[in-house]
Design a protein around this motif. Structure first.
Motif, PDB file in Angstrom:
ATOM      1  N   MET A   1       7.699  18.597   5.072  1.00 29.01           N
ATOM      2  CA  MET A   1       7.502  17.899   6.344  1.00 29.01           C
ATOM      3  C   MET A   1       6.016  17.921   6.719  1.00 29.01           C
ATOM      4  O   MET A   1       5.221  18.577   6.089  1.00 29.01           O
ATOM      5  N   VAL A   2       5.718  17.216   7.795  1.00 30.11           N
ATOM      6  CA  VAL A   2       4.318  16.933   8.084  1.00 30.11           C
ATOM      7  C   VAL A   2       3.432  18.164   8.240  1.00 30.11           C
ATOM      8  O   VAL A   2       2.291  18.165   7.819  1.00 30.11           O
ATOM      9  N   TRP A   3       3.964  19.247   8.819  1.00 29.70           N
ATOM     10  CA  TRP A   3       3.071  20.361   9.132  1.00 29.70           C
ATOM     11  C   TRP A   3       2.919  21.377   8.011  1.00 29.70           C
ATOM     12  O   TRP A   3       1.995  22.188   8.035  1.00 29.70           O
ATOM     13  N   ALA A   4       3.813  21.369   7.054  1.00 29.45           N
ATOM     14  CA  ALA A   4       3.779  22.392   6.014  1.00 29.45           C
ATOM     15  C   ALA A   4       2.449  22.358   5.268  1.00 29.45           C
ATOM     16  O   ALA A   4       2.032  21.308   4.780  1.00 29.45           O
ATOM     17  N   GLY A   5       1.773  23.494   5.243  1.00 30.09           N
ATOM     18  CA  GLY A   5       0.513  23.617   4.513  1.00 30.09           C
ATOM     19  C   GLY A   5      -0.687  22.968   5.194  1.00 30.09           C
ATOM     20  O   GLY A   5      -1.786  23.000   4.655  1.00 30.09           O
ATOM     21  N   ARG A   6      -0.501  22.397   6.375  1.00 31.77           N
ATOM     22  CA  ARG A   6      -1.644  21.778   7.065  1.00 31.77           C
ATOM     23  C   ARG A   6      -2.457  22.839   7.797  1.00 31.77           C
ATOM     24  O   ARG A   6      -1.920  23.821   8.278  1.00 31.77           O
ATOM     25  N   HIS A   7      -3.742  22.574   7.878  1.00 29.11           N
ATOM     26  CA  HIS A   7      -4.624  23.483   8.613  1.00 29.11           C
ATOM     27  C   HIS A   7      -4.984  22.829   9.940  1.00 29.11           C
ATOM     28  O   HIS A   7      -5.610  21.776   9.973  1.00 29.11           O
ATOM     29  N   LEU A 178      -1.134  11.036  14.340  1.00 34.23           N
ATOM     30  CA  LEU A 178      -2.546  10.972  13.947  1.00 34.23           C
ATOM     31  C   LEU A 178      -2.710  11.357  12.470  1.00 34.23           C
ATOM     32  O   LEU A 178      -3.511  10.779  11.740  1.00 34.23           O
ATOM     33  N   LEU A 179      -1.912  12.355  12.040  1.00 34.42           N
ATOM     34  CA  LEU A 179      -2.014  12.818  10.651  1.00 34.42           C
ATOM     35  C   LEU A 179      -1.352  11.880   9.658  1.00 34.42           C
ATOM     36  O   LEU A 179      -1.803  11.731   8.538  1.00 34.42           O
ATOM     37  N   ARG A 180      -0.202  11.275  10.060  1.00 37.63           N
ATOM     38  CA  ARG A 180       0.598  10.550   9.069  1.00 37.63           C
ATOM     39  C   ARG A 180       0.616   9.050   9.266  1.00 37.63           C
ATOM     40  O   ARG A 180       1.222   8.350   8.467  1.00 37.63           O
ATOM     41  N   GLY A 181       0.016   8.577  10.352  1.00 37.95           N
ATOM     42  CA  GLY A 181       0.204   7.183  10.757  1.00 37.95           C
ATOM     43  C   GLY A 181      -0.514   6.130   9.927  1.00 37.95           C
ATOM     44  O   GLY A 181      -0.757   5.028  10.401  1.00 37.95           O
ATOM     45  N   GLY A 183       0.594   5.192   6.781  1.00 44.56           N
ATOM     46  CA  GLY A 183       1.488   4.779   5.700  1.00 44.56           C
ATOM     47  C   GLY A 183       1.903   3.316   5.797  1.00 44.56           C
ATOM     48  O   GLY A 183       1.328   2.542   6.565  1.00 44.56           O
ATOM     49  N   ARG A 184       2.943   2.963   5.030  1.00 42.51           N
ATOM     50  CA  ARG A 184       3.382   1.563   4.953  1.00 42.51           C
ATOM     51  C   ARG A 184       4.034   1.077   6.247  1.00 42.51           C
ATOM     52  O   ARG A 184       4.161  -0.117   6.457  1.00 42.51           O
ATOM     53  N   LEU A 185       4.467   2.011   7.091  1.00 39.73           N
ATOM     54  CA  LEU A 185       5.082   1.566   8.345  1.00 39.73           C
ATOM     55  C   LEU A 185       4.057   1.404   9.467  1.00 39.73           C
ATOM     56  O   LEU A 185       4.396   0.937  10.551  1.00 39.73           O
ATOM     57  N   ALA A 186       2.823   1.795   9.213  1.00 45.14           N
ATOM     58  CA  ALA A 186       1.796   1.728  10.254  1.00 45.14           C
ATOM     59  C   ALA A 186       1.668   0.297  10.779  1.00 45.14           C
ATOM     60  O   ALA A 186       1.526  -0.641   9.992  1.00 45.14           O
ATOM     61  N   GLY A 187       1.749   0.155  12.075  1.00 42.39           N
ATOM     62  CA  GLY A 187       1.574  -1.153  12.704  1.00 42.39           C
ATOM     63  C   GLY A 187       2.787  -2.073  12.569  1.00 42.39           C
ATOM     64  O   GLY A 187       2.773  -3.176  13.087  1.00 42.39           O
ATOM     65  N   ARG A 188       3.845  -1.625  11.895  1.00 38.65           N
ATOM     66  CA  ARG A 188       5.049  -2.458  11.753  1.00 38.65           C
ATOM     67  C   ARG A 188       5.958  -2.245  12.957  1.00 38.65           C
ATOM     68  O   ARG A 188       5.986  -1.157  13.531  1.00 38.65           O
ATOM     69  N   ARG A 189       6.768  -3.260  13.243  1.00 34.03           N
ATOM     70  CA  ARG A 189       7.732  -3.132  14.342  1.00 34.03           C
ATOM     71  C   ARG A 189       9.065  -2.666  13.770  1.00 34.03           C
ATOM     72  O   ARG A 189       9.667  -3.357  12.948  1.00 34.03           O
ATOM     73  N   VAL A 190       9.489  -1.481  14.181  1.00 30.01           N
ATOM     74  CA  VAL A 190      10.761  -0.918  13.712  1.00 30.01           C
ATOM     75  C   VAL A 190      11.731  -0.871  14.888  1.00 30.01           C
ATOM     76  O   VAL A 190      11.435  -0.275  15.925  1.00 30.01           O
ATOM     77  N   TRP A 224       7.969   6.469  14.545  1.00 31.72           N
ATOM     78  CA  TRP A 224       6.785   6.431  15.410  1.00 31.72           C
ATOM     79  C   TRP A 224       5.679   7.315  14.841  1.00 31.72           C
ATOM     80  O   TRP A 224       4.510   6.943  14.801  1.00 31.72           O
ATOM     81  N   GLU A 225       6.069   8.491  14.346  1.00 32.38           N
ATOM     82  CA  GLU A 225       5.069   9.393  13.749  1.00 32.38           C
ATOM     83  C   GLU A 225       4.418   8.757  12.524  1.00 32.38           C
ATOM     84  O   GLU A 225       3.286   9.066  12.196  1.00 32.38           O
ATOM     85  N   ARG A 226       5.163   7.879  11.844  1.00 36.15           N
ATOM     86  CA  ARG A 226       4.585   7.195  10.669  1.00 36.15           C
ATOM     87  C   ARG A 226       3.709   6.014  11.076  1.00 36.15           C
ATOM     88  O   ARG A 226       3.301   5.225  10.227  1.00 36.15           O
ATOM     89  N   GLY A 227       3.472   5.858  12.355  1.00 37.77           N
ATOM     90  CA  GLY A 227       2.541   4.823  12.813  1.00 37.77           C
ATOM     91  C   GLY A 227       3.201   3.523  13.224  1.00 37.77           C
ATOM     92  O   GLY A 227       2.512   2.551  13.554  1.00 37.77           O
ATOM     93  N   ALA A 228       4.556   3.476  13.194  1.00 38.08           N
ATOM     94  CA  ALA A 228       5.234   2.226  13.560  1.00 38.08           C
ATOM     95  C   ALA A 228       5.243   2.041  15.072  1.00 38.08           C
ATOM     96  O   ALA A 228       5.068   2.985  15.846  1.00 38.08           O
ATOM     97  N   ASP A 229       5.492   0.784  15.432  1.00 37.90           N
ATOM     98  CA  ASP A 229       5.671   0.421  16.823  1.00 37.90           C
ATOM     99  C   ASP A 229       7.207   0.379  16.973  1.00 37.90           C
ATOM    100  O   ASP A 229       7.860  -0.431  16.332  1.00 37.90           O
ATOM    101  N   VAL A 230       7.774   1.302  17.745  1.00 40.78           N
ATOM    102  CA  VAL A 230       9.225   1.516  17.687  1.00 40.78           C
ATOM    103  C   VAL A 230       9.940   1.075  18.961  1.00 40.78           C
ATOM    104  O   VAL A 230       9.523   1.424  20.070  1.00 40.78           O
ATOM    105  N   VAL A 231      10.993   0.296  18.793  1.00 37.26           N
ATOM    106  CA  VAL A 231      11.884  -0.026  19.917  1.00 37.26           C
ATOM    107  C   VAL A 231      13.215   0.652  19.617  1.00 37.26           C
ATOM    108  O   VAL A 231      13.788   0.451  18.544  1.00 37.26           O
ATOM    109  N   LEU A 232      13.671   1.463  20.553  1.00 38.63           N
ATOM    110  CA  LEU A 232      14.951   2.153  20.369  1.00 38.63           C
ATOM    111  C   LEU A 232      15.962   1.570  21.353  1.00 38.63           C
ATOM    112  O   LEU A 232      15.771   1.659  22.571  1.00 38.63           O
TER     113      LEU A 232
END
Ligand code: CTP
Length: 398
Positions: A1-7, A178-181, A183-190, A224-232
């Motif tokens: 997951m995102v935080w494992a091994g991060r400084h 900020l760390l993961r955004g 990727g391929r979902l960045a800026g996409r509407r999900v 959302w963490e992957r940078g997508a624009d999310v509507v739930l």
């Protein structure tokens, strides 16, 4: 997951919101990050370095002149994946905007190469002051990210104006984005649907199902963490709104269908995790039916299948994900549903398996694509399942 091994460097400046930074430090450490805490002198008055040391299991620095801390201001800021400053007081923000380097934290901030997230917290008048606004604006223009402050109770009493530091969970979600955004979902509407729907029997009674909404909410969070624009789009559930997603609440299957139709023209991805009621009372009563009227038989009619009914409105190149919760023979039934509903992916699970399906925090699923080969996952938390589904979506997206 995102935080494992991060400084992560967690900078803490001196405001009463420091007590929430302890929780933030703890949550980051629990999630697997290596957390180095840098305190200003003011922060060390509020919370002793020892507290953070115990929470993170690592030495805490608050001065450039500490024994053993030589050059740490360079090492920390240049080796970290991310620097979070929470709380960021008006004074810290002003010093940072000026490029000052008059203590350990500001020197680290000036020497850093890592991205920075500030969580401002201060009295509402201080936040409203043009000096503070200008300083924050200047930092944002230089690429510094911010989260909050939020409207809510301040130390000196309730406030209708912003000043209160965002909650640790909110800061964590922004930091993860900020760390993961990128990727391929960045800026996409999900667009994600979640939870059950309710169909009225009369003004007080409803037909519904056991869906908790957890799976859809975890997908919305992770997207959302992957940078997508999310509507739930959510049916009635008892879950806090996920950070960052735009929440649209619906009640009936018809309302859910209308909401999906409204979002589809802009959607790059549709994830139908909702469990819409499949039947509704054919003629709901306008008044409450009394028990003394005796036994009750309710004629029901099927609702529309939203995925099938809206398939012509999907954007070309978009990815559509359905779910199939079955009781036995799940893979074969899931495969048939993928075809029938014209899906790119279907997430299949068997409600009879322990730990799977509604109301649990875990799920055991298989993800099927158009080629029909299942990816069978072991029992995982719904958040981990969400990540696996989004990995498959990223592979399928144009
Ligand atoms: N779904 C939908 N519209 C409905 C019911 C379900 O779009 N009225 C979606 C669900 O959100 C899910 C998928 O279809 O992604 C499969 O749901 P499921 O209830 O398993 O499918 P049904 O079409 O109801 O199939 P059946 O009742 O025959 O099992």
């Amino acid at each position: 997951m995102v935080w494992a091994g991060r400084h992560v460097v967690l900078g803490v400046s001196g405001g009463i919101a420091c007590y929430k930074s302890c929780i933030l430090a703890r949550r980051l450490s629990e999630a697997g990050a290596r957390v180095d805490v840098a305190l200003t002198r003011g922060a060390a008055e509020f919370v002793r370095p020892l507290t953070f040391e115990a929470l993170t299991g690592r030495p805490v620095l608050s001065s450039l002149w500490e024994q053993g801390g030589a050059l740490s201001h360079l090492r920390w800021g240049q080796q970290a994946d991310l620097v979070i400053v929470a709380p960021a007081t008006a004074h810290l923000i002003a010093r940072m905007a000026q490029g000052m380097a008059d203590d350990f934290l500001t020197t680290l901030l000036l020497a850093r190469t890592a991205p920075v997230l500030l969580a401002p917290a201060m009295n509402d008048e201080m936040f409203a002051r043009p000096e503070t606004r200008d300083n924050l604006e200047r930092l944002r223009r230089r690429g510094v990210a911010t989260v909050g402050p939020e409207v809510g109770a301040l130390a000196e009493g309730p406030s209708e104006r912003p000043g209160r530091m965002s909650e640790p969970e909110t800061i964590l979600a922004h930091a993860a984005r900020l760390l993961r955004g990128q990727g391929r979902l960045a800026g996409r509407r999900v667009v994600v649907t979640a939870g059950p729907t309710r169909e009225s029997i009369d003004p007080v009674r409803v037909v519904t199902n056991r869906s908790s909404g957890k799976m859809g909410y975890r997908i919305a969070e992770a997207a959302w963490e992957r940078g997508a624009d999310v509507v739930l789009i959510s049916g009635p559930v008892a879950l806090p709104p996920p950070v960052g997603a735009t929440l649209r609440r619906v009640e009936s299957t018809k309302e859910l269908e209308l909401a999906v139709r409204r979002e589809l023209p802009q959607a790059d991805v549709l994830v139908m995790a909702a469990a819409p009621a499949d039947f509704r009372p054919s003629s709901p009563s306008d008044s409450k039916r009394s028990r003394i009227d005796g036994a009750l038989a309710i004629p029901m009619e099927p609702t529309d299948d939203i995925l099938s009914a809206t398939r012509g409105e999907r954007r070309t190149g978009s990815v559509t994900v359905g779910f199939a919760l079955e009781t036995g023979d799940a893979l074969a039934k899931g495969r048939a549903k993928l075809e029938r509903k014209d899906l790119d992916l279907i997430v299949v699970n068997d409600a009879l398996e322990p730990g799977a399906g509604f109301e649990h925090d875990t799920n055991r699923v298989a993800i099927l694509g158009r080629d029909g080969t299942p990816m069978i996952l072991p029992l995982k938390s719904k958040r981990e399942v969400a990540e696996a589904i989004l990995d498959a979506v990223e592979k399928a997206i144009d």
